[in-house]
Design an enzyme around this catalytic site. Sequence first.
Site, PDB file in Angstrom:
ATOM      1  CD  GLU A 170     -51.312  98.585 -17.557  1.00 56.13           C
ATOM      2  OE1 GLU A 170     -51.173  98.417 -18.154  1.00 56.13           O
ATOM      3  OE2 GLU A 170     -51.625  99.512 -16.571  1.00 56.13           O
ATOM      4  CD  GLU A 276     -54.647  98.124 -20.290  1.00 49.58           C
ATOM      5  OE1 GLU A 276     -53.882  98.416 -20.643  1.00 49.58           O
ATOM      6  OE2 GLU A 276     -55.462  98.007 -19.129  1.00 49.58           O
TER       7      GLU A 276
END
Length: 343
Positions: A170, A276
């Site tokens: 991320e 995710e």
Amino acid sequence: MKKISFAFLLTILSFACKKSAIGETQIYPSPDPVGTYALGADVSWLTEMEATGRKFYNASGEQQDLLKTLKDKGINTIRLRVWVNPVSGYCNTADVLVKAKRAKAMNMRLLIDFHYSDSWADPGQQNKPAAWVNQDFVTLKTSVYNHTVDVLTTLKTNNIIPEWVQVGNETNNGMLWNDGKASVNMKNFADLVLSGYNGVKAVNSSTKVVVHISNGYDNSLFRWIFDGLKANGAKWDVIGMSMYPSVTDWSAKNTQCLANMTDMVSRYGSEIMICEVGMPVSEAVACKAFIKDLIVKNKSLTNNKGLGVFYWEPQSYNSWSGYKLGAFDDTGKPTVAMDGFMP
């Protein structure tokens, strides 16, 4: 039972093929042959949960290895995070190897997720490992390369070759702050990504490298990051996304995500993976619909550019570590959300 000769089998196969060729019999291949589309779960907490006595059960209440339960729900790929020197020891190289061996024994595929940190790396924190804090930037790039090579070599020595490797987790604003903070120095971030990329390819040239950004519906964020990486010489194979919508906005967010995925394919030619997903465990019915819809949208990308969808720590029941976005109920059984991965 009577033995059937090999020659007889060949004759039967030849006859079947001839029938198919002249149109008398049509055989349609599966739309998702084994080894193509990834239906995944990040289960990096698994060994830690087991060490504290947590157990997992199928829908009938039968205690099972978590990976067996997930496989029966359609999961064919496991994602595992890697930390450099975590205080607890969990998610270090040795712990990752234990879980990777279990995944391999279940004939499951593997995505490795390098955080390049001793703990969580995400949009709000990208802290250097303690051992790297005082390194100059040239040494930092070398550390990224060496750590990547060391972990993947350990796996390779055990006959485990990940299909995909994330270089960073991320990385909405880069990684290894502040040296690799994208808003401060995009060139540095690109150089760190390239170091990770080169490390991956040095061990397994066939492994695909993922650059992973959260908020998969935010096209401006993705254009900023990937335009910057491209302009500064970084390399990647796959663009990774996270999606954590609410029960009220998941449909709109999925639509925005599809537009973003389509743009990423057109703009960079990249493959796209949803690394995710998650939704409150109390919203399992909506979560199932969200997952199914996102899979359809990811699969719809041109030229099979959509690679897969992964649930993040679905097995974290009873709010393990305070996390409430799992997909197992308080008794350790999968909720209906996990049916989102079923055909």
